[in-house]
Design a protein around this motif. Sequence first.
Motif, PDB file in Angstrom:
ATOM      1  N   PRO A  76       5.606 -11.646  -4.677  1.00 50.35           N
ATOM      2  CA  PRO A  76       4.668 -10.966  -3.863  1.00 50.35           C
ATOM      3  C   PRO A  76       3.339 -12.099  -3.419  1.00 50.35           C
ATOM      4  O   PRO A  76       2.990 -12.838  -4.133  1.00 50.35           O
ATOM      5  CB  PRO A  76       4.167  -9.894  -4.658  1.00 50.35           C
ATOM      6  CG  PRO A  76       4.306 -10.239  -6.064  1.00 50.35           C
ATOM      7  CD  PRO A  76       5.334 -11.250  -6.208  1.00 50.35           C
ATOM      8  N   GLY A 128      -0.185 -12.581  -1.611  1.00 51.60           N
ATOM      9  CA  GLY A 128      -1.653 -11.747  -1.360  1.00 51.60           C
ATOM     10  C   GLY A 128      -2.459 -12.694  -1.230  1.00 51.60           C
ATOM     11  O   GLY A 128      -2.590 -13.793  -1.341  1.00 51.60           O
ATOM     12  N   SER A 158      -3.090  -7.327  -0.186  1.00 48.25           N
ATOM     13  CA  SER A 158      -1.770  -7.619  -0.192  1.00 48.25           C
ATOM     14  C   SER A 158      -1.261  -8.007   1.252  1.00 48.25           C
ATOM     15  O   SER A 158      -1.847  -7.457   2.186  1.00 48.25           O
ATOM     16  CB  SER A 158      -0.766  -6.720  -0.591  1.00 48.25           C
ATOM     17  OG  SER A 158       0.401  -6.858  -0.227  1.00 48.25           O
ATOM     18  N   HIS A 198       1.829  -7.710   2.087  1.00 52.60           N
ATOM     19  CA  HIS A 198       2.870  -6.718   2.377  1.00 52.60           C
ATOM     20  C   HIS A 198       3.987  -7.815   2.599  1.00 52.60           C
ATOM     21  O   HIS A 198       4.918  -7.517   3.498  1.00 52.60           O
ATOM     22  CB  HIS A 198       2.804  -5.777   3.393  1.00 52.60           C
ATOM     23  CG  HIS A 198       1.655  -4.968   2.946  1.00 52.60           C
ATOM     24  ND1 HIS A 198       1.759  -4.228   2.001  1.00 52.60           N
ATOM     25  CD2 HIS A 198       0.244  -4.827   3.672  1.00 52.60           C
ATOM     26  CE1 HIS A 198       0.567  -3.420   1.892  1.00 52.60           C
ATOM     27  NE2 HIS A 198      -0.435  -3.923   2.727  1.00 52.60           N
TER      28      HIS A 198
END
Length: 461
Positions: A340, A342, A219, A221
């Motif tokens: 998100p 990644g 990930s 983040h």
Amino acid sequence: MLLNLYKIRKITICCNAEVNFMLKRHFSNNVTKHYDIVIAGGGMVGTTLACTLGKNKKLTEKKILLLEASKNKPWTLPEKYSNRVVSLNPGTRTLLNSIGAWKNIEKSRFATVKRLQVWDALSDTTITFGQPELTETVSYIVENDLLLSAVAEETKNCQNVTIQYDARVKEYTLPEYSEKNVKIQLENGDEYTCDLLLGCDGVNSSVRKAMQADYLSWSYHQMGVVATLKLSEPIKNEIAWQRFLPTGPVALLPLTDDMSSLVWSTTVQEAKRLLGLSDEEFVDELNRAIYGTFSRSSLVLQATSAFDTFLRFLNCGVDEMRQFPPKIKTIETGSRAGFPLGFGHSSQYIGKGVALVGDAAHRIHPLAGQGVNLGFGDVTCLNDILGKAVYSGSTINDLGYLREYESERQKHNVTTMAAIEGLHRLYTTDLTPVVLLRSLGLQFTHALAPLKRAIVTQASN
Ligand SMILES: Cc1cc2nc3c(=O)[nH]c(=O)nc-3n(C[C@H](O)[C@H](O)[C@H](O)COP(=O)(O)OP(=O)(O)OC[C@H]3O[C@@H](n4cnc5c(N)ncnc54)[C@H](O)[C@@H]3O)c2cc1C
């Protein structure tokens, strides 16, 4: 003796499995059907793959089934722009044109990017791609839903392609030993078999899991905050802007003369804060991110200024005018969302009777707008290779041909992904030596036209 017993037990298990499968076939309402190719996942990549294979003259005899988990919702072009858009490279446009889907996009709406301007918030060094006279198209901005609908519409003309919506796959059984077919079981109980399964089921691909492929992933983040923006005044909106902030890049992609689309990659905490602001507060933050000054090292400023003078002395094309990005007036209410971010790469793209395509095989940071373009590159390559396999008299799942697909695409995808990953790492630090090195590197690249052309060529295919 022991070995024989083991063999008998193994055969019994196999027979039981076979008998169970046949019993299910005979006594359930869900009859197992066989297709030459099953495509799992009807996102942008899977649907385009179905249409492309369906239009391949060498594959007209092949029966193709596309399975998509979501429902088939009737779609008409909404007045408001969607907050999900993709920047498509010229190679993708060629593919969409070749299957007849581009005309459906053209008659709806899209924007062209004639120039890309990228700059560093910690040094103000800048790089541009595209002709200064804005004569050449660098990329095309298209809404995800529009692209999907344009391709799905065209797929209706493919006689050999069946699309089944509301069809979530529960389980894949890939062939082992002498077995030939892939078995597919849907959550609704339907069962299918096929010679070749193509996994286009995205980042969390179940096909990849069934292959037990090694998957390298992490990930960032970070989240990508997207929104639809209204500019403070109408302009000739043909430039895509990207500023690298210490927390991640903020990018504006043109939609119309007075609208742009935002992709703002930032830390998860910051993204959550941005998503919680009022529209007015968010616009203020965004204008600050695009125009605000950040504390800069005097060493970096002096070194980049001296290098600039040196490049000018060598007459190395640094005179291209740096332009100022548009100011943002408002955002479309309700258009803010976060995703998100990644990285992921499968070390195997193929196996017996199976291949991965698109995000199922690789996932990258959106900073270079390449994710789905890599997927479309996979589609073009796989289509050519499957056509070649059938034309030469081989089977559709011939491992030799599938290996050719894997090695050709991995060569391209890994190179592109490594470059993007390098950029991401280089720009998510404010350490002075790194800022200095990256700024000089950016100046050098900007001054060298052949190097910039090489970057554009790699990103265009
Ligand atoms: C903020 C952001 C901005 C981006 N911008 C760009 C850009 O400018 N340019 C670019 O090239 N890329 C961009 N990308 C990347 C791009 O969005 C992805 O690469 C692309 O959506 C991947 O498409 P896909 O069809 O491979 O996968 P997906 O879009 O994930 O589609 C997978 C499909 O499979 C279906 N599915 C999953 N499981 C099952 C199952 N069990 N049974 C049946 N169906 C199933 C799902 O319903 C879905 O429809 C961006 C990404 C983000 C997050």
